[in-house]
Design a protein around this motif. Structure first.
Motif, PDB file in Angstrom:
ATOM      1  N   MET A   1      -5.807  -2.311   7.987  1.00 28.19           N
ATOM      2  CA  MET A   1      -6.145  -3.055   6.777  1.00 28.19           C
ATOM      3  C   MET A   1      -4.882  -3.703   6.224  1.00 28.19           C
ATOM      4  O   MET A   1      -3.818  -3.090   6.217  1.00 28.19           O
ATOM      5  N   ILE A   2      -5.019  -4.935   5.791  1.00 25.61           N
ATOM      6  CA  ILE A   2      -3.896  -5.666   5.200  1.00 25.61           C
ATOM      7  C   ILE A   2      -4.356  -6.264   3.878  1.00 25.61           C
ATOM      8  O   ILE A   2      -5.424  -6.874   3.800  1.00 25.61           O
ATOM      9  N   SER A   3      -3.543  -6.074   2.847  1.00 31.64           N
ATOM     10  CA  SER A   3      -3.862  -6.634   1.530  1.00 31.64           C
ATOM     11  C   SER A   3      -2.913  -7.780   1.209  1.00 31.64           C
ATOM     12  O   SER A   3      -1.742  -7.762   1.590  1.00 31.64           O
ATOM     13  N   ALA A   4      -3.432  -8.776   0.527  1.00 29.42           N
ATOM     14  CA  ALA A   4      -2.615  -9.928   0.161  1.00 29.42           C
ATOM     15  C   ALA A   4      -3.116 -10.518  -1.154  1.00 29.42           C
ATOM     16  O   ALA A   4      -4.312 -10.460  -1.458  1.00 29.42           O
TER      17      ALA A   4
ATOM     18  N   PRO B   1     -13.438  -9.651   4.533  1.00 24.45           N
ATOM     19  CA  PRO B   1     -12.717  -9.061   3.408  1.00 24.45           C
ATOM     20  C   PRO B   1     -13.477  -7.860   2.866  1.00 24.45           C
ATOM     21  O   PRO B   1     -14.692  -7.893   2.705  1.00 24.45           O
TER      22      PRO B   1
ATOM     23  N   PHE C   1     -12.795  -6.724  -0.082  1.00 20.91           N
ATOM     24  CA  PHE C   1     -12.923  -6.983  -1.508  1.00 20.91           C
ATOM     25  C   PHE C   1     -12.548  -8.421  -1.787  1.00 20.91           C
ATOM     26  O   PHE C   1     -11.546  -8.908  -1.292  1.00 20.91           O
ATOM     27  N   LYS C   2     -13.373  -9.080  -2.533  1.00 24.03           N
ATOM     28  CA  LYS C   2     -13.060 -10.449  -2.931  1.00 24.03           C
ATOM     29  C   LYS C   2     -13.187 -10.544  -4.439  1.00 24.03           C
ATOM     30  O   LYS C   2     -14.254 -10.302  -4.996  1.00 24.03           O
TER      31      LYS C   2
ATOM     32  N   GLU D   1      -6.120  -8.431  -5.521  1.00 21.15           N
ATOM     33  CA  GLU D   1      -5.737  -8.587  -4.117  1.00 21.15           C
ATOM     34  C   GLU D   1      -6.967  -8.595  -3.239  1.00 21.15           C
ATOM     35  O   GLU D   1      -8.005  -8.031  -3.592  1.00 21.15           O
ATOM     36  N   GLU D   2      -6.839  -9.239  -2.090  1.00 22.54           N
ATOM     37  CA  GLU D   2      -7.915  -9.244  -1.104  1.00 22.54           C
ATOM     38  C   GLU D   2      -7.488  -8.379   0.069  1.00 22.54           C
ATOM     39  O   GLU D   2      -6.367  -8.492   0.568  1.00 22.54           O
ATOM     40  N   THR D   3      -8.370  -7.479   0.501  1.00 20.97           N
ATOM     41  CA  THR D   3      -8.063  -6.577   1.607  1.00 20.97           C
ATOM     42  C   THR D   3      -8.885  -6.968   2.830  1.00 20.97           C
ATOM     43  O   THR D   3     -10.105  -7.083   2.758  1.00 20.97           O
ATOM     44  N   LEU D   4      -8.200  -7.190   3.943  1.00 20.81           N
ATOM     45  CA  LEU D   4      -8.829  -7.566   5.198  1.00 20.81           C
ATOM     46  C   LEU D   4      -8.805  -6.385   6.153  1.00 20.81           C
ATOM     47  O   LEU D   4      -7.781  -5.711   6.281  1.00 20.81           O
ATOM     48  N   SER D   5      -9.917  -6.121   6.810  1.00 22.66           N
ATOM     49  CA  SER D   5     -10.027  -4.966   7.704  1.00 22.66           C
ATOM     50  C   SER D   5     -10.442  -5.410   9.102  1.00 22.66           C
ATOM     51  O   SER D   5     -11.285  -6.285   9.267  1.00 22.66           O
TER      52      SER D   5
END
Length: 239
Positions: A40-43, A199, A201-202, A220-224
């Protein structure tokens, strides 16, 4: 009637021969450890989108439409004055609807007026300006603001980084299983992505016009990403 019976007997014998041969062939197929890896990466988002609208009521359709056009014209001028490029805002909905009253004596619903509404979708490429743009829209006469959303425009690059991390995670898990079972990991046999990366979370919110400056938190948006990897295993000699 006898010929089909002979064919069936021959087929059954062939299946039985295949089943008997299967254990002997099993050793020819590579054994594998299959695991799933996750990352998971958050940005922070770098693009915001707002829907803003104006609605006007009048006795006639022309009066409502004229008033609405004038009101939206002020909103568009305000957006231009705030530094929003014309390519970043466009009309998303335009409507003119009759408004009905109630005649208590007859039960009829006569037309008593018209409502004209116009909505525009605005892209804001500097998320630090979102609150200021909302205040500008309200000050220009927009009386319906909502569906504020944030997104990361460079999601593809972030997902590529997450894919690499997911494969590393898969290998870590596979090595644990290999050690526990007394074997060594070989080369990967297959790699597949488990479903479309989306995502988790958006950021999204709705806001109403207010006298005080709008408070907006993009978050933040978290991509999994999930990958499934099968690894060949190397057995110790003699096993």
């Amino acid at each position: 009637m006898k010929k089909p019976a002979v064919l069936f007997t021959s087929f059954a014998a062939a299946v039985a021969a295949t089943l008997l041969a299967t254990p002997a062939l099993a050793d020819d197929f590579p054994s594998a450890i299959t695991v799933s890896g996750e990352a998971m990466i958050s940005a922070a988002p770098d693009l915001a989108q707002i829907d803003a609208g104006v609605a006007n009521d009048a006795k006639s359709a022309k009066e409502a439409s004229d008033a609405n056009n004038a009101a939206m014209g002020k909103v568009l001028l305000a957006l231009k004055g705030a530094g929003i490029a014309e390519k970043d805002y466009q009309t998303s909905r335009l409507s003119l609807q009759p408004q009905y009253g109630q005649n208590k004596s007859t039960g009829a619903s006569p037309v008593v007026g018209f409502r004209a509404s116009n909505r525009v979708t605005v892209k804001i490429r500097d998320v630090t300006k979102v609150a200021g743009i909302i205040d500008t829209l309200v000050g220009a006469g927009a009386n319906d603001i909502g569906n504020i959303s944030f997104e990361v425009t460079q999601a593809s690059k972030l997902l590529d980084d997450a894919r690499e991390q997911a494969v590393v995670d898969a290998r870590r898990k596979a090595e644990i299983y290999a050690k526990a079972t007394g074997v060594t990991l070989g080369s990967p046999l297959s790699v597949s992505e488990g479903g479309a990366p989306v995502p988790l979370f958006k950021a999204r919110m709705a806001t109403a016009p207010m006298a005080a400056p709008a408070a907006v938190a993009p978050g933040e948006e978290t991509l999994s990403v999930t990958v499934n990897v099968s690894w060949a295993i190397i057995r110790p000699e003699g096993k």
